[in-house]
Design a protein around this motif. Sequence first.
Motif, PDB file in Angstrom:
ATOM      1  N   GLY A  40      38.794  24.059  42.207  1.00  0.00           N
ATOM      2  CA  GLY A  40      39.424  25.193  42.855  1.00  0.00           C
ATOM      3  C   GLY A  40      40.904  24.989  43.028  1.00  0.00           C
ATOM      4  O   GLY A  40      41.447  23.928  42.726  1.00  0.00           O
ATOM      5  N   GLY A  41      41.539  26.045  43.532  1.00  0.00           N
ATOM      6  CA  GLY A  41      42.967  25.988  43.750  1.00  0.00           C
ATOM      7  C   GLY A  41      43.500  27.313  44.228  1.00  0.00           C
ATOM      8  O   GLY A  41      42.787  28.082  44.882  1.00  0.00           O
ATOM      9  N   VAL A  42      44.751  27.589  43.876  1.00  0.00           N
ATOM     10  CA  VAL A  42      45.423  28.794  44.330  1.00  0.00           C
ATOM     11  C   VAL A  42      46.075  29.506  43.147  1.00  0.00           C
ATOM     12  O   VAL A  42      46.369  28.906  42.121  1.00  0.00           O
ATOM     13  CB  VAL A  42      46.478  28.492  45.412  1.00  0.00           C
ATOM     14  N   LEU A  43      46.304  30.797  43.362  1.00  0.00           N
ATOM     15  CA  LEU A  43      46.925  31.655  42.364  1.00  0.00           C
ATOM     16  C   LEU A  43      47.929  32.545  43.059  1.00  0.00           C
ATOM     17  O   LEU A  43      47.645  33.076  44.139  1.00  0.00           O
ATOM     18  CB  LEU A  43      45.850  32.512  41.689  1.00  0.00           C
ATOM     19  N   TRP A  44      49.107  32.697  42.452  1.00  0.00           N
ATOM     20  CA  TRP A  44      50.091  33.666  42.902  1.00  0.00           C
ATOM     21  C   TRP A  44      50.375  34.609  41.746  1.00  0.00           C
ATOM     22  O   TRP A  44      50.576  34.164  40.608  1.00  0.00           O
ATOM     23  CB  TRP A  44      51.392  33.002  43.331  1.00  0.00           C
ATOM     24  N   LEU A  45      50.395  35.908  42.039  1.00  0.00           N
ATOM     25  CA  LEU A  45      50.736  36.919  41.042  1.00  0.00           C
ATOM     26  C   LEU A  45      51.861  37.781  41.598  1.00  0.00           C
ATOM     27  O   LEU A  45      51.721  38.348  42.687  1.00  0.00           O
ATOM     28  CB  LEU A  45      49.542  37.827  40.741  1.00  0.00           C
ATOM     29  N   GLY A  46      52.955  37.889  40.861  1.00  0.00           N
ATOM     30  CA  GLY A  46      54.029  38.781  41.249  1.00  0.00           C
ATOM     31  C   GLY A  46      53.615  40.227  41.032  1.00  0.00           C
ATOM     32  O   GLY A  46      52.612  40.515  40.366  1.00  0.00           O
ATOM     33  N   ALA A  47      54.384  41.147  41.580  1.00  0.00           N
ATOM     34  CA  ALA A  47      54.102  42.575  41.412  1.00  0.00           C
ATOM     35  C   ALA A  47      53.984  42.888  39.926  1.00  0.00           C
ATOM     36  O   ALA A  47      54.850  42.526  39.131  1.00  0.00           O
ATOM     37  CB  ALA A  47      55.214  43.407  42.042  1.00  0.00           C
ATOM     38  N   GLY A  48      52.875  43.521  39.544  1.00  0.00           N
ATOM     39  CA  GLY A  48      52.628  43.892  38.158  1.00  0.00           C
ATOM     40  C   GLY A  48      52.079  42.787  37.282  1.00  0.00           C
ATOM     41  O   GLY A  48      51.660  43.048  36.152  1.00  0.00           O
ATOM     42  N   GLU A  49      52.073  41.555  37.751  1.00  0.00           N
ATOM     43  CA  GLU A  49      51.530  40.454  36.944  1.00  0.00           C
ATOM     44  C   GLU A  49      50.010  40.514  36.907  1.00  0.00           C
ATOM     45  O   GLU A  49      49.377  41.104  37.780  1.00  0.00           O
ATOM     46  CB  GLU A  49      51.964  39.096  37.500  1.00  0.00           C
ATOM     47  N   GLU A  69      47.692  43.138  47.119  1.00  0.00           N
ATOM     48  CA  GLU A  69      46.807  44.216  46.690  1.00  0.00           C
ATOM     49  C   GLU A  69      46.519  44.003  45.209  1.00  0.00           C
ATOM     50  O   GLU A  69      47.447  43.925  44.394  1.00  0.00           O
ATOM     51  CB  GLU A  69      47.479  45.571  46.891  1.00  0.00           C
ATOM     52  N   LEU A  70      45.237  43.895  44.873  1.00  0.00           N
ATOM     53  CA  LEU A  70      44.846  43.575  43.509  1.00  0.00           C
ATOM     54  C   LEU A  70      43.716  44.471  43.044  1.00  0.00           C
ATOM     55  O   LEU A  70      42.983  45.031  43.864  1.00  0.00           O
ATOM     56  CB  LEU A  70      44.383  42.111  43.433  1.00  0.00           C
ATOM     57  N   VAL A  71      43.556  44.540  41.730  1.00  0.00           N
ATOM     58  CA  VAL A  71      42.373  45.148  41.139  1.00  0.00           C
ATOM     59  C   VAL A  71      41.753  44.101  40.228  1.00  0.00           C
ATOM     60  O   VAL A  71      42.416  43.558  39.332  1.00  0.00           O
ATOM     61  CB  VAL A  71      42.698  46.431  40.349  1.00  0.00           C
ATOM     62  N   GLY A  76      34.905  45.460  32.946  1.00  0.00           N
ATOM     63  CA  GLY A  76      35.584  46.745  32.825  1.00  0.00           C
ATOM     64  C   GLY A  76      35.527  47.631  34.049  1.00  0.00           C
ATOM     65  O   GLY A  76      36.222  48.640  34.117  1.00  0.00           O
ATOM     66  N   ASP A  77      34.699  47.293  35.038  1.00  0.00           N
ATOM     67  CA  ASP A  77      34.596  48.099  36.258  1.00  0.00           C
ATOM     68  C   ASP A  77      35.587  47.593  37.301  1.00  0.00           C
ATOM     69  O   ASP A  77      35.551  46.415  37.677  1.00  0.00           O
ATOM     70  CB  ASP A  77      33.178  48.040  36.833  1.00  0.00           C
ATOM     71  N   PRO A  78      36.480  48.470  37.809  1.00  0.00           N
ATOM     72  CA  PRO A  78      37.498  48.026  38.760  1.00  0.00           C
ATOM     73  C   PRO A  78      36.953  47.827  40.175  1.00  0.00           C
ATOM     74  O   PRO A  78      36.127  48.594  40.657  1.00  0.00           O
ATOM     75  CB  PRO A  78      38.519  49.166  38.737  1.00  0.00           C
ATOM     76  N   VAL A  79      37.450  46.765  40.817  1.00  0.00           N
ATOM     77  CA  VAL A  79      37.146  46.473  42.219  1.00  0.00           C
ATOM     78  C   VAL A  79      38.484  46.266  42.910  1.00  0.00           C
ATOM     79  O   VAL A  79      39.234  45.354  42.550  1.00  0.00           O
ATOM     80  CB  VAL A  79      36.268  45.210  42.362  1.00  0.00           C
ATOM     81  N   GLU A  80      38.803  47.125  43.893  1.00  0.00           N
ATOM     82  CA  GLU A  80      40.056  46.983  44.636  1.00  0.00           C
ATOM     83  C   GLU A  80      39.904  45.888  45.686  1.00  0.00           C
ATOM     84  O   GLU A  80      38.893  45.825  46.394  1.00  0.00           O
ATOM     85  CB  GLU A  80      40.433  48.305  45.291  1.00  0.00           C
ATOM     86  N   LEU A  81      40.936  45.038  45.785  1.00  0.00           N
ATOM     87  CA  LEU A  81      40.907  43.920  46.714  1.00  0.00           C
ATOM     88  C   LEU A  81      42.194  43.891  47.531  1.00  0.00           C
ATOM     89  O   LEU A  81      43.274  44.205  47.015  1.00  0.00           O
ATOM     90  CB  LEU A  81      40.790  42.590  45.955  1.00  0.00           C
ATOM     91  N   GLY A  82      42.064  43.488  48.783  1.00  0.00           N
ATOM     92  CA  GLY A  82      43.209  43.311  49.664  1.00  0.00           C
ATOM     93  C   GLY A  82      43.032  42.070  50.506  1.00  0.00           C
ATOM     94  O   GLY A  82      41.995  41.398  50.449  1.00  0.00           O
ATOM     95  N   VAL A  98      44.711  41.975  38.369  1.00  0.00           N
ATOM     96  CA  VAL A  98      46.044  42.581  38.287  1.00  0.00           C
ATOM     97  C   VAL A  98      46.582  42.794  39.696  1.00  0.00           C
ATOM     98  O   VAL A  98      45.878  43.322  40.562  1.00  0.00           O
ATOM     99  CB  VAL A  98      45.983  43.953  37.561  1.00  0.00           C
ATOM    100  N   ASN A  99      47.844  42.394  39.909  1.00  0.00           N
ATOM    101  CA  ASN A  99      48.512  42.687  41.174  1.00  0.00           C
ATOM    102  C   ASN A  99      49.029  44.118  41.084  1.00  0.00           C
ATOM    103  O   ASN A  99      49.966  44.402  40.339  1.00  0.00           O
ATOM    104  CB  ASN A  99      49.658  41.704  41.417  1.00  0.00           C
ATOM    105  N   THR A 100      48.438  45.012  41.844  1.00  0.00           N
ATOM    106  CA  THR A 100      48.827  46.425  41.835  1.00  0.00           C
ATOM    107  C   THR A 100      49.784  46.767  42.969  1.00  0.00           C
ATOM    108  O   THR A 100      50.220  47.913  43.086  1.00  0.00           O
ATOM    109  CB  THR A 100      47.579  47.328  41.938  1.00  0.00           C
TER     110      THR A 100
END
Length: 142
Positions: A40-49, A69-71, A76-82, A98-100
């Motif tokens: 395990g570990g960590v992930l950072w995504l910039g806006a739009g990454e 805020e991510l999807v 193929g089925d989207p799940v919104e996450l916060g 995806v960082n939305t």
Amino acid sequence: MTATRQLKVNVDDAVPNRRRGGDIRVTLSPRTVQATSGFGGVLWLGAGEFVTEHYHPFSEEFLHVVSGELVLSLDGDPVELGAGDSVLVPIGVRHRLVNTGAERAHVVFHLSPLAPRPELGHVDTEPAAEPRQANPDVGGPV
């Protein structure tokens, strides 16, 4: 506990992996702490990454959103996450994150059980975001 076995890893000491997108850092793994059941570990995504689509033929993946805020697309089925959301990605399910939002997202992840060999742990289903970066073993050097 023996004095020679490392059990603690600071995220700043983990090697950044940008091959699939974002800044992924494996902190706890067979290579870093001699883990035997997962990594395990960590992930950072910039806006739009995003993290490119892939699947794990041997492992479930657990994701916990610390901020952002991510999807997450699952087959193929989207799940919104916060912030505060946790989600299970079952074995063999294609997924893309995806960082939305407008801010950098922070996610904690864990995969278990381990694949028989590190190179069998991920199957890419779209081209790598940074194809020139080596694909490190779990927790290994780039």
